[in-house]
Structures are given as structure tokens and as C-alpha cells.
Enzyme design. Structure first.
Site, mmCIF file in Angstrom:
data_model
loop_
_atom_site.group_PDB
_atom_site.id
_atom_site.type_symbol
_atom_site.label_atom_id
_atom_site.label_comp_id
_atom_site.label_asym_id
_atom_site.label_seq_id
_atom_site.Cartn_x
_atom_site.Cartn_y
_atom_site.Cartn_z
ATOM 1 N N GLY A 55 43.477 -57.237 -30.325
ATOM 2 C CA GLY A 55 42.036 -56.244 -30.556
ATOM 3 C C GLY A 55 42.791 -55.338 -31.419
ATOM 4 N N CYS A 82 48.957 -60.154 -29.105
ATOM 5 C CA CYS A 82 49.160 -59.448 -29.849
ATOM 6 C C CYS A 82 48.239 -57.767 -28.718
ATOM 7 C CB CYS A 82 48.441 -59.691 -30.964
ATOM 8 S SG CYS A 82 48.107 -58.730 -31.853
ATOM 9 N N TYR A 83 47.015 -57.527 -29.353
ATOM 10 C CA TYR A 83 46.759 -56.171 -28.497
ATOM 11 C C TYR A 83 47.696 -55.959 -26.892
ATOM 12 C CZ TYR A 83 44.409 -52.053 -26.268
ATOM 13 O OH TYR A 83 43.952 -50.870 -26.139
ATOM 14 N N HIS A 169 50.072 -64.764 -32.578
ATOM 15 C CA HIS A 169 49.067 -64.846 -31.532
ATOM 16 C C HIS A 169 49.651 -67.109 -32.287
ATOM 17 C CE1 HIS A 169 46.127 -62.030 -32.951
ATOM 18 N NE2 HIS A 169 46.462 -61.552 -33.404
ATOM 19 N N GLU A 171 47.286 -69.153 -30.531
ATOM 20 C CA GLU A 171 46.184 -69.826 -30.787
ATOM 21 C C GLU A 171 45.090 -70.088 -32.080
ATOM 22 O OE1 GLU A 171 46.528 -66.356 -30.843
ATOM 23 O OE2 GLU A 171 45.275 -65.909 -31.432
ATOM 24 N N SER A 223 15.171 -80.060 -30.747
ATOM 25 C CA SER A 223 14.624 -79.650 -31.979
ATOM 26 C C SER A 223 16.022 -80.669 -33.389
ATOM 27 C CB SER A 223 16.118 -78.888 -32.682
ATOM 28 O OG SER A 223 17.439 -78.964 -32.880
ATOM 29 N N GLY A 224 16.113 -81.831 -32.336
ATOM 30 C CA GLY A 224 16.802 -82.942 -33.187
ATOM 31 C C GLY A 224 18.154 -82.256 -33.638
ATOM 32 N N GLY A 225 18.529 -81.648 -33.093
ATOM 33 C CA GLY A 225 20.259 -80.749 -33.561
ATOM 34 C C GLY A 225 21.538 -81.447 -32.386
ATOM 35 N N ASP A 227 22.836 -79.575 -29.974
ATOM 36 C CA ASP A 227 23.132 -79.412 -29.100
ATOM 37 C C ASP A 227 21.546 -79.480 -27.594
ATOM 38 O OD1 ASP A 227 24.975 -77.526 -29.826
ATOM 39 O OD2 ASP A 227 24.336 -75.868 -29.919
ATOM 40 N N LYS A 374 31.177 -76.118 -28.563
ATOM 41 C CA LYS A 374 30.710 -77.785 -29.506
ATOM 42 C C LYS A 374 30.993 -78.712 -29.656
ATOM 43 C CE LYS A 374 27.276 -77.654 -32.187
ATOM 44 N NZ LYS A 374 25.371 -77.009 -32.741
#
Ligand code: XMP
Length: 518
Positions: A55, A82-83, A169, A171, A223-225, A227, A374
Site C-alpha cells: 500500500g 511490503c506495507y 513483492h 507476486e 455479446s460474443g465476448g 466472458d 480472466k
């Protein structure tokens, strides 16, 4: 089925979602919650481990995010990053000071003591740092396990209390053994078993969807996307013909895309598929309109109207409404995930569906992908057999080609742009370069240029190629596509697409440009 949970407590750092994704990559379910989550709520969630994020604040300011010291008495393993590392030190009686030299970027870390979290980590390694404050004195009961040249306590542990903290970090990919350190915490310290796997997710979700939906109908805006397509496939597996997908083709999709979406879902999945073709209505509304924001507004309003007019003919208050909301849509930075209640969920704005109109009633809202990132959505999509092109589809804006045609939108301009864009995509797929790009497309620039074809002078349209690389679309770099590939694309478009005699390549980054042209 309940999964083991690692809880990420969000103290406002920029990599919080990334931490959760890294944990999930280890097949352990992980959620991000705000630092304000109460101890009672945390107990109720019963996490196998907790991670405090980074943070931007200094722990010793009154206004800085903090947490009750009770959290250290729950006998739940905690990793501070970190923070989060400084906060753990500060709350437990250590001392945190402002460093004379900030550490930023890649720094050499030296491990000085054995630790469960440093297993299989080299004694000397590179880590990613971004801090001004540092731990001057570790709290009583803690031992320092790693240091850097400017940071005497770069990692610390209190083994008996299962408390661990790292100033760097783990990650981010720049930290050489970052993934290993997170893995060590999750498996060595939290003793997780790795019970979050996508095959189980599909099976469990299908069964809970069936329980919830019973014999009711579900309507999904497709929508065809990626998701909404994966949500549709999952619901189809769960309830088959009880699902009706409504797909609005406003005529501003890429070449043959509407047909591809329809064919995919009608031939591969059991469901009712309703396609609303309304290109003519859109073109009439957009006639003579050149101002970009007005075009967007018209497209969005018209989409909303057409979509909900259709839904009204299908919904009678006795059906659920489903949509492809995913986990990042639900996390607000710095606040953690907001738990949506069925019926009051905010509709994804970039689907251009707006809010559910007051006069349309549903039994509730179903978001089967609401817990997934995603990459997990894509993995589920592949397991459900959705074609590769759909699962790995690049982002496509709600207003479609409408934001890629500068000036008035006409049928002829759509045809030219669709054909040019088709050639670009075809070439990129053929030579495999598409995997290097975050997004690429053609733009109808609205400019005309003089050219020569055989013995004739031409005066035709200028098409631009836009291709970018980016992690988050907030900033983007223009892609350095090799000249030979650009040459082939240019050759083909000018030869194969009537009405185009010149191709230009957009070499603008974002900022100052945007990805789209309008
Ligand atoms: P910009 O042009 O804002 O684009 O740099 C960033 C990303 O957002 C997409 N984009 C949109 N997506 N509705 C959408 O659903 C929109 O109105 C819209 N405008 C831009 C764009 O394609 C890129 O991926």
C-alpha cells in the site's frame, strides 16, 4: 463444495489482484477483501492463510489503513508484503522508519536464515522492491531471515505464531523466486492442499446452478465476448434449453462475426438462441452523425433499447437474468470485492446494457463466473469446448467498428473496414504474430489519398493499422510489428479491398493516444 481459502487483505497496493491470481495459479482459491473486514467476518471465512498486501502509506500515520491486533491471535498463518510487512512489524512492537535511500526496482536479496518460505530459494537472488519506509527493528519473537544492502530486515518470521513478512513483492515476475516464496507460504506454512481446479469448478457450478434454477428459465445477454460466451456455455451445460441467449448484432461487428457466434452457439451448445439483426435501425440513427461522443451515445442507447425490447418479449418475471461478470469486475481497487446480491447487481457497463429497466422483472441475477479471473474463465471456456478464436478473442469495444470509423458511419465504410480488418487478422493468424499483441485492428481514417493503379489515378480511402501491447489497457505501447509482415498486410489490403489505396501504421503510444481512434 467448500474450498480452502487464502484471504488477501487489501491495504491499497497496486498489485493486489496479482497476488490473488498468483495464489489461484497454485490451485488454491483466493479472495481479495478490504482491510476494513472485521475480525468476526474473517473468522467466519475460516481462511487457511491471510496475506496483507502492499500500500502507498506509512504505517505510523494516524490516517493509514490498519487492522486490529487480534488478527495475530487467530492462529491463522499470515504473510505481510511490503506495507503489510511494515504493518505487521509496527503493530507487534517493532520499529518502522523512513529510509535515507528508497529502494526501487530490482534489488539483490541475501537469505541469512533457513525458513519455510525460503525453501528452494537461492541464497542470493533478485527481488522487486518499491519502498521508502523500512523495518529498523523487528518485533520481539521475530527473526530476520533475509536482507539487502539498504534493508537490514527484508524478510522476517515468527515461526511459532506462523507470521511471515517480506519487504519485497513476491507476486511480480521480476522477483526471481517470487512464485516459489508464495507457494512455500501457501503449502509449507498454510498447509493448503491445492483443491481449486477448473474441472471441479465446472462440475460444482453446474450442480449449484441446477439447484438454484430448478425448472425456471434463464435469459443471458450474449455479446460474443469471452466472458458472456463462457457463461453461456456453462449455463447450457447446466440447464440446456431452459437457457435463452439474446445476441444483438448491430452490424458493427467484425466481418462474419455475427454468423460465427450464432453458428458456434446453435451448433455446439444446447440452448435457445435469439439473434436480433438491427444494422438498418442503427445506420438510420447514425446518419449524418460525425461527433465521436454523439456516435457512442447513439450506439449505446440504441443497443440498450433493442436489447431490452427483445428481453421484454421473453421475460415474464418468472425467469433469471444471467451475465458474464467476472471477479475483477467485482473488485474495486482499495476496497476489495463487493458482494453483489442477486437482483441488485450492477450490469457490466461495457456490455452497453446499462441498468435493468424498471419494467423488466427477474427472479434474480446469476453470475456464474463471478469468482473467476480472466485466465480462469478462458481455461473453463476451453474445457467446455468453446472454439479457440472465441476463448482467446481480443477485446472488442461495445460500440464495435463504430469507434473505428472516423466521421459518419455508412454501410460502405463498414464493408471496407470489415474487409481490411479481415485481411489483417488473417495475416496475423497465418504468421502467428497475433500472440505478441494485446489488440490489433484496422481503422477507417476518414482521409482520402491520391494513388495510381495501372495507368489510372485513384483517389481512395486511407486505412490505418493499429496494434498495441499492454498489460492493463490503461497505458499501451504501439507494437513493433516486423516490416515484412506490415508489407504483406499492406499489399493484400490494397489488392483485395475495393476502395482502399493507402495503408498507414499508427505509431502512437497511450498516452498521449488512446487505443481506439474515437
Ligand atoms: P482506449 O481507446 O480507451 O481503449 O484507449 C482501451 C480499451 O478499451 C476498449 N474500449 C472500449 N470497450 N466500450 C468497450 O466495451 C467502449 O466504449 C470502449 N472504448 C474503448 C478498447 O478496445 C481497448 O481495449
Amino acid at each position: 463444495m467448500a474450498h480452502q481459502l487464502v484471504l488477501v487483505l487489501d491495504f491499497g497496493g497496486q498489485y493486489n489482484q496479482l497476488i490473488a491470481r498468483r495464489v489461484r495459479e497454485c490451485n488454491v482459491y483466493c479472495e481479495v477483501r478490504p482491510f476494513t473486514t472485521s475480525i468476526e467476518e474473517i473468522k467466519a471465512l475460516n481462511p487457511a492463510g491471510i496475506i496483507f498486501t502492499g500500500g502507498p502509506n506509512s504505517v505510523y500515520l494516524d490516517s493509514s489503513p490498519t487492522i486490529s491486533k487480534e488478527i495475530f491471535e487467530l492462529n491463522i498463518p499470515i504473510l505481510g508484503i511490503c506495507y503489510g510487512c511494515q504493518l505487521m512489524a509496527y503493530l507487534l512492537g517493532g520499529s518502522v522508519k523512513t529510509a535515507k535511500v528508497s529502494e526501487y526496482g530490482k534489488i539483490n536479496l541475501c537469505a541469512i536464515k533457513e525458513s519455510l518460505i525460503l525453501e528452494d530459494v537461492d541464497k542470493e537472488s533478485v527481488v522487486w522492491m518499491s519502498h521508502t519506509d523500512y523495518i529498523d527493528k523487528a518485533p520481539d519473537g521475530f527473526e530476520i531471515i533475509a536482507k539487502t544492502d539498504n534493508c537490514p530486515c527484508a524478510a522476517m518470521q515468527n515461526v511459532s505464531k506462523k507470521l511471515y513478512a517480506v519487504q519485497f513483492h513476491p507476486e511480480v515476475t521480476h522477483t526471481q523466486f517470487g512464485k516459489q516464496i508464495l507457494k512455500n507460504f501457501i503449502f509449507n506454512v498454510c498447509e493448503c492442499t491445492g483443491d481449486w481446479v477448473m474441472d471441479d469448478f465446472i462440475e460444482n457450478t453446474v450442480s449449484s446452478l441446477r439447484d438454484k434454477i430448478g425448472d425456471k428459465q434463464v435469459i443471458l445477454g450474449l455479446s460474443g465476448g469471452v466472458d458472456s460466451s463462457v457463461a453461456a456455455a456453462l449455463l447450457s451445460k447446466a440447464i440446456g434449453k431452459q437457457l435463452t441467449c439474446v445476441f444483438v448484432d448491430q452490424g458493427l461487428m467484425r466481418k462474419d462475426e455475427g454468423d460465427f457466434v450464432e453458428k458456434t452457439f446453435t451448433s455446439m451448445f444446447d440452448m435457445n438462441f435469439v439473434r436480433v439483426d438491427c444494422k438498418d435501425v442503427f445506420l438510420t440513427k447514425l446518419k449524418g452523425v460525425t461527433e465521436p461522443e454523439q456516435k457512442r451515445r447513439i450506439i449505446s442507447e440504441e443497443f440498450y433499447k433493442v436489447f431490452w425490447d427483445k428481453i421484454k418479449t421473453l421475460a415474464d418475471g418468472d425467469a433469471y437474468f444471467a451475465q458474464g461478470t467476472i471477479y475483477p469486475d467485482r473488485i474495486e481497487s482499495g476496497k476489495g470485492a463487493s458482494a453483489d446480491k442477486a437482483g441488485s447487481a450492477v450490469i457490466k457497463t461495457h456490455h452497453n446494457m446499462g441498468k435493468i429497466p424498471d419494467d423488466v422483472k427477474f427472479l434474480g441475477v446469476i453470475e456464474p463466473l463471478g469468482d473467476l479471473f480472466k485466465d480462469e474463465v478462458r481455461s473453463v471456456g476451453e474445457k467446455l469446448g468453446i472454439p479457440h478464436e472465441l476463448v482467446w478473442r481480443q477485446p472488442f469495444p461495445g460500440p464495435g467498428l463504430g469507434v473505428r470509423i472516423v466521421g459518419e458511419i455508412t454501410d460502405e465504410k463498414i464493408r471496407i473496414l470489415q474487409n481490411a480488418d479481415f485481411v489483417l487478422r488473417d495475416e496475423m493468424a497465418k504468421n502467428g504474430y497475433e500472440k505478441n499483441l494485446s489488440q490489433f485492428f484496422c481503422v477507417f481514417t476518414g482521409s482520402k489519398a491520391v494513388g495510381v493503379m495501372g495507368d489510372h489515378r485513384t483517389y481512395e480511402n486511407v486505412i490505418a493499422i493499429r496494434a498495441v501491447t499492454t498489460d492493463d489497457f490503461m497505458t499501451a505501447d504501439w507494437a513493433r510489428i516486423p516490416y515484412d509482415i506490415l508489407a504483406e498486410v499492406s499489399n493484400r489490403i490494397t489488392n483485395e479491398v475495393d476502395g482502399v489505396n493507402r495503408i498507414v501504421y499508427d505509431i502512437t503510444s497511450k498516452p498521449p493516444g488512446t487505443v481506439e481512434w474515437e
